[in-house]
Design an enzyme around this catalytic site. Sequence first.
Site, PDB file in Angstrom:
ATOM      1  N   GLU A  31      -9.394   0.232   4.381  1.00 21.64           N
ATOM      2  CA  GLU A  31      -8.065   0.306   4.971  1.00 21.64           C
ATOM      3  C   GLU A  31      -8.011   1.036   6.312  1.00 21.64           C
ATOM      4  O   GLU A  31      -7.341   2.065   6.452  1.00 21.64           O
ATOM      5  CB  GLU A  31      -7.082   0.930   3.969  1.00 21.64           C
ATOM      6  CG  GLU A  31      -6.995   0.130   2.687  1.00 21.64           C
ATOM      7  CD  GLU A  31      -5.907   0.605   1.729  1.00 21.64           C
ATOM      8  OE1 GLU A  31      -5.403   1.715   1.899  1.00 21.64           O
ATOM      9  OE2 GLU A  31      -5.581  -0.166   0.818  1.00 21.64           O
ATOM     10  N   GLU A  56      -7.236  -6.203  -3.193  1.00 18.88           N
ATOM     11  CA  GLU A  56      -6.469  -5.123  -3.832  1.00 18.88           C
ATOM     12  C   GLU A  56      -5.040  -5.565  -3.856  1.00 18.88           C
ATOM     13  O   GLU A  56      -4.508  -5.983  -2.828  1.00 18.88           O
ATOM     14  CB  GLU A  56      -6.482  -3.844  -2.989  1.00 18.88           C
ATOM     15  CG  GLU A  56      -7.524  -2.860  -3.309  1.00 18.88           C
ATOM     16  CD  GLU A  56      -7.271  -1.522  -2.610  1.00 18.88           C
ATOM     17  OE1 GLU A  56      -6.109  -1.064  -2.585  1.00 18.88           O
ATOM     18  OE2 GLU A  56      -8.238  -0.955  -2.116  1.00 18.88           O
TER      19      GLU A  56
END
Length: 409
Positions: free
Chosen positions: A186, A322
């Site tokens: 991320e 995710e």
Amino acid sequence: MRSFLPLVLLVLQGLSIAFGGPSTSKKIPRGFVTTRGRDFVLDGKKFVRWLPLLTEQDDVESTFQSMQDAGIKVLRTWGFNAINGSELDGALDSGLTYYQVWNSSEWALNTGPQGLQRLDKVIETAGRHGIKGAELYINWIVGAGQPHDVFYTDRRIVASYQRYVRAIVERYKNSPNIFAWELINEARCLGDLPAGPNCVPFSGTISRWYEDQANFVRRLDPFHMITTGGEGQFTWRNPVKYWANGVLVSDYNFDGQAGEDFDKDLALENIDFGTYHMYPQYWYSDLDFPGSNFTLKSWGVDWIDHHAKAAKKIGKPLILEEFGTSGFENKTDIYPTWVKRALDTQHGIMPWQFGKLGLTESGGNRLIKYADALIDGASPNDGFAIYPNQTAIYNIFTSAARVQNARSR
Ligand SMILES: *[C@@H]1O[C@H](CO)[C@@H](O)[C@H](O)[C@H]1NC(C)=O
Ligand SMILES: *[C@@H]1O[C@H](CO)[C@@H](O)[C@H](O)[C@H]1NC(C)=O
Ligand SMILES: *[C@@H]1O[C@H](CO)[C@@H](O)[C@H](O)[C@H]1NC(C)=O
Ligand SMILES: *[C@@H]1O[C@H](CO)[C@@H](O)[C@H](O)[C@H]1NC(C)=O
Ligand SMILES: *[C@@H]1O[C@H](CO)[C@@H](O)[C@H](O)[C@H]1NC(C)=O
């Protein structure tokens, strides 16, 4: 503007992926997965983060057995777990797994039995259960009070990141149990830290960083696939907008503030496939509320479609690696729609996160780190864990795994 899931708490399980025949483009060693057009070729894959934190090999074995039984082929786990020098005594007392100990701006690698040897065992065990692991690294150096830019631009930080990446990649580059390397988890400009002047929309800072780091890993390891590990935000001149409480809002996930440029990043030579994440419930406080013109479910379907379209255009595979919503009802209501759309648009799927029951270490109860704990033998739950006793949810993913596995034959 958005709340983030704390990185260190996430655990992940994945289902995957479509496969074709053997690759013809590169001379990939036997047992390594590669890409051909929009397919992964050779084996499959899935993911779990807390695995290297377990201390009992029996628990690691039984977790892999459960994943194998669920049809999982690839799992995703963290290749980083760093502690402060001040935490070392506590870590030694509690048996906490750690790979890096930070000491001011330097760190020491822990290759011992409480360090990388635990990751060694996880990767070795994965191979015996027909499961491959993708590594994620993030690096920690960004000092307090600094904008995110520094992480991507400061030479000292990049050198330290590369020193760590080199240690991990060199350790596992010959292993067929590795599915792919993820450069970071991320990456963001504006996020949990503020964005500085080098990380404004269209600055290209994160794209350049991805390019440099992917090239760096490729030089170390010519054969394993490489991907970003990103949340998959777009940088569009005409970003998507939505109505929230009567105001038309430019969507953070499309307007470049996040820092990623999904279209550009996926096109990079050494980025082999795309990744993205999806937590709209946490990203949009106005979703599903009066004055908003979309729902949690529909925003997710659109997010899936935008990525599928981009990946199709570039011609590379894609993993929704995710995603999650809170609450049992939300999960059973929303996951089937999202999973179906992802399967229909040629995705690999990795829901966050695999839940395991019946772990035995410390009698099944242990605080691992921060809020991660084993409770009555259940693996850590951050609100997203999907345990086998929650059959209505668990079955959504075992069914998806069957669909994917059937396609891969
Ligand atoms: C590590 O130590 C530094 C300096 O004391 C502190 O600012 C930071 O919060 C600590 N980080 C963690 C994860 O404990
Ligand atoms: C931290 O740095 C000091 C001084 O260089 C050194 O003595 C110590 O061993 C280091 N600790 C760790 C855990 O690396
Ligand atoms: C919400 O409204 C905006 C502005 O009219 C529009 O661009 C967008 O497509 C709408 N979203 C949905 C899901 O209807
Ligand atoms: C389900 O989602 C809605 C909308 O985001 C949220 O308000 C609610 O709290 C969620 N339910 C649970 C049990 O988390
Ligand atoms: C499933 O197991 C979890 C973890 O032990 C527990 O919290 C939950 O209540 C169980 N759910 C059901 C439906 O039995």
